[in-house]
Design an enzyme around this catalytic site. Structure first.
Site, mmCIF file in Angstrom:
data_model
loop_
_atom_site.group_PDB
_atom_site.id
_atom_site.type_symbol
_atom_site.label_atom_id
_atom_site.label_comp_id
_atom_site.label_asym_id
_atom_site.label_seq_id
_atom_site.Cartn_x
_atom_site.Cartn_y
_atom_site.Cartn_z
ATOM 1 N N GLY A 113 0.824 -1.220 0.000
ATOM 2 C CA GLY A 113 0.000 0.000 0.000
ATOM 3 C C GLY A 113 0.849 1.257 0.000
ATOM 4 O O GLY A 113 0.409 2.312 -0.460
ATOM 5 N N GLU A 137 1.540 1.798 -3.537
ATOM 6 C CA GLU A 137 0.270 2.191 -4.164
ATOM 7 C C GLU A 137 -0.043 3.662 -3.865
ATOM 8 O O GLU A 137 -0.530 4.393 -4.729
ATOM 9 C CB GLU A 137 -0.850 1.264 -3.682
#
Ligand code: T1G
Length: 698
Positions: A106, A109
């Site tokens: 993440g 991301e």
């Protein structure tokens, strides 16, 4: 779960640039509190015309090491990361990620949802989610291919690869590598960059053959992890599906995998690996300096250990009993590097550089400068004692003296020196430069700083370290011996070796016990059985089939026949009627009427044997935690990681059920297979090994 950090997100203004710092130690995981504050911050920025640009970064060593893995065993907590990234995308201002340290999962991301990414030279980026049995769940499978193309994105995501700043820049994952202050570079970039939302970019068209190959390669090394196939599917979706639709599909797939048994098992092993480093009695102990190493014995294990040390940048002196043996060792190490280069995993130049770090000879004075000496001579106590006695004379004060014994009494070996506090077991697994597991065997006198040095070494050479107490076979070999013993009982009762191997491989092991035995050589086990013969309890059932095979010179692959035949050129081992005849004769000799043994019985018996022995090991304090045992079996003995290890599997099945299998096993096998008291207690209490761990070890 760490106590929530107050204000895990800081916002500062530098002129018209807003600098957002995520400060959520230890690795800036994107916990709910962080997501909530990011959402609020970016919602504010979107409406604030005084802000011309935004920089986002992490406090301390890392950018962001991903979503908070601890939250994944909990119900979903809003806002989700995709919610945060969607608001970031609405910001009219350019957003620049300043990446220091790790930007993983993440974390990457989040950076991919920015318009630019600037990394420091020491940064590491990647989407390693498949290692946790999941896929990226916040746009990673859709945004990354828009930067690097489909084939490369498949290769990176399906392997869960982490790459350094230079490679990330060459692939375009980051826009620049800042030699100096990455934050200053990012602020400057935020002042001049425009918007560049990856979600609005097309996926570069690529060579379909390359995409196909990337997918096939990914599946070949999936090791039974279902998430790999899903990851390939998602990345391929990017080129053919509108972003908004594809991220929905990605999210749904992520959520389904998140709650899967595989993902729970891999999360268990992730935290088990971190917890294994917490050893009572060594907290605060300082590891000794480690600048030079020596290895005594350049056989299969010694040469693999020398490679593992040299790969980590250590100069290594390999010492053998004579020049001829030293030359053989040099050849072995050279062959290891040649194979690695031939496999494309290292350049010739890099291999030569590492090979040059290793010296070979029979001059033991070469050991005198080493901070760490690892003995890897023949597995005979007398030879070990003589070696350590001599080592004690030569090694410098403060050197760590380690034995690579896989079974023998480390306390007895330590007593052969005048410095038992400096002696420790460092049990590597073959091939030592490949296998991730390192059993650190703690002797009665082993000093806490010596144990700490063992852990420091493990981190340096990329091993998973687990502390074991002194007993015959420590954690792994003791459990594996119990498992092997019961598999041999089943062979004498009616199964053929190939039946057992098939059932165990279907359960997820890379290889069944009889194929493993042929690979490592039946003669090693024979020596161990002979050593134990004098002390074996006659009441314990003993299967002599392997002895019969050894008496016929069937030592496995190295003799072209063992439990199986290895005909020249044959790709797979072949069952041998001669072995069946030996087995039938032994069954008859023990008055056993052979019966059909189903795969399910084989698999349940295997687990029962492992868990029962493991429970004894826990009760004796040979292992600190049940999760340590899972690490040992998963990283050293091929227990399928997607099942989390035998103890995790037993908890998932319910200890009462497993106890039932152990009691059945005891009925079949008798003396020596009694149900372990700890297992009986936990099962009767409706408890689990993980509760036992939580209650015992902090
Ligand atoms: N969440 C929660 N805790 C974490 C964590 C994480 N992501 N990463 C590390 N920790 C804890 C760890 O348990 C330990 O705690 C401490 O931090 C130090 O870790 C949506 C869903 C970053 C390379 O897979 O690989 O993002 O034991 O001992 O050796 O798509 O940690 O001290 O209490 O390992 O210096 C993807 C996982 C998540 C990276 C640092 N991210 N972390 O290594 O320290 S999935 C990852 C690591 C995801 C999104 C999906 C390593 C590290 P404690 P450590 P280290």
């Amino acid at each position: 779960m760490n106590d929530p950090v107050p204000d895990p997100v800081r916002i500062e203004r530098v002129g018209s640039i807003a600098v957002v710092t995520i400060d959520n130690p230890p690795v800036n995981a994107l916990s709910q509190a962080v997501r909530r504050e990011l959402l609020a911050a970016f919602s504010g920025f979107a409406a604030d015309a005084t802000i011309s640009g935004i920089v986002i970064t992490g406090a301390g060593r890392d950018f962001v090491a991903g979503a908070d893995i601890r939250e994944m065993d909990m119900p979903l907590l809003d806002p989700s990361l995709p919610d945060v990234l969607a608001v970031m995308e609405t910001c009219p201002q350019p957003i620049v990620a300043a990446i220091r340290g790790n930007a993983l999962g993440g974390g990457l991301e989040l950076a991919l949802a920015c318009d630019r990414r600037i990394a420091s030279s020491g940064a590491t980026v990647g989407l390693p989610e498949v290692k946790l049995g999941i896929i990226p769940g916040a746009g990673g499978t859709q945004r990354l291919p828009r930067l690097v193309g489909t084939a490369r994105a498949i290769a990176l995501i399906a392997a869960g690869r982490r790459i350094g700043a230079a490679e990330a820049a060459s692939l375009g994952v980051v826009d620049a590598v800042a030699e100096g202050d990455v934050l200053a570079a990012a602020r400057a970039e935020a002042g001049r960059a425009g918007k560049r939302r990856l979600s609005q970019l097309p996926v570069p068209s690529g060579d379909p053959a390359q995409v196909e190959k990337a997918g096939t390669d990914a599946m070949r090394s999936a090791r039974g992890v279902a998430a790999v196939a899903r990851a390939v599917e998602m990345v391929r979706l990017a080129a053919a599906t509108p972003f908004a639709e594809a991220v929905q599909t990605e999210r749904a797939t992520f959520l389904a995998l998140r709650d899967s048994a595989e993902a729970k098992a891999l999360r268990h092993l992730f935290f088990a690996e971190r917890n294994a480093q917490k050893v009572p009695g060594i907290a605060g102990a300082k590891a000794r300096p480690l600048a030079r190493a020596a290895v005594i014995g350049a056989g299969t294990m010694g040469s693999g250990i020398a490679v593992a040390l040299a790969d980590a940048g250590l100069p290594v002196a390999v010492v053998e009993r004579d020049a001829a043996a030293a030359t053989l060792g040099r050849q072995r190490v050279r062959e290891i590097y040649d194979r690695i280069v031939a496999g494309g995993r290292l350049s010739g130049g890099a291999a030569d550089e590492r090979f040059a770090r290793i010296g070979f000879g029979d001059d033991w004075s070469e050991i005198s400068g080493a901070d760490l000496v690892i003995e890897a001579v023949f597995e005979e106590m007398d030879i070990k004692l003589a070696t350590f006695h001599r080592l004690d004379e030569i090694a410098k004060p403060g050197a760590v003296l380690a034995t690579n014994t896989s079974y023998l009494d480390v306390d007895k070996i330590a007593a052969a020196t005048r410095r038992p506090q400096d002696v420790v077991g460092l049990h590597f697994f073959s091939p030592a430069n490949v296998m991730r597991l390192l059993e650190i065997v703690r002797g009665r006198a082993t000093g806490p700083d010596v144990l700490a040095t063992g852990f420091a070494l493990a981190r340096r050479i990329g091993k998973v370290a687990v502390v074991a107490g002194v007993c015959d076979g420590f954690i792994g070999n003791r459990i594996y011996s119990a498992y092997r013993r019961h598999m041999e009982y089943l062979v004498e009762d009616g199964a053929w070796p190939e039946d057992v191997d098939r059932a165990i491989e279907a359960y997820g092991f890379a290889m069944g016990p009889f194929a493993v035995s042929d690979l490592s050589g039946l003669d090693i086990g024979w020596v161990t059985r002979k050593r134990r013969h004098a002390t074996r309890d006659p009441r314990e059932r003993y299967v002599a089939i392997a002895d019969r095979l050894c008496e016929k010179g069937r030592f496995g692959r190295k003799t072209g026949r063992g439990w199986y035949l290895y005909p020249e050129g044959a790709r797979k081992p072949v069952p041998d009627p001669e072995v069946r005849a030996v087995i039938e004769a032994e069954s008859a000799r023990h008055g056993i009427t052979r019966r059909a043994v189903a795969d399910d019985e084989i698999q349940r018996r295997a687990l029962a044997a492992m868990v029962n022995e493991a429970a004894k090991i826990l009760a004796e304090g040979i292992a600190q935690r049940a999760s340590d045992i899972d690490l040992v079996l998963a990283n050293g003995y091929g227990f399928p990681s997607v099942r989390g290890g035998p103890m995790f599997t037993a908890d998932a099945r319910g200890l009462a059920d497993v106890l039932g299998d152990v009691e059945a096993m005891y009925r079949f096998a008798g003396f020596g297979s009694e149900p372990a008291a700890l297992l009986v207690d936990l099962a009767r209490a409706g408890s689990t090994f993980s509760k036992w761990d939580a209650g015992r070890v902090k």
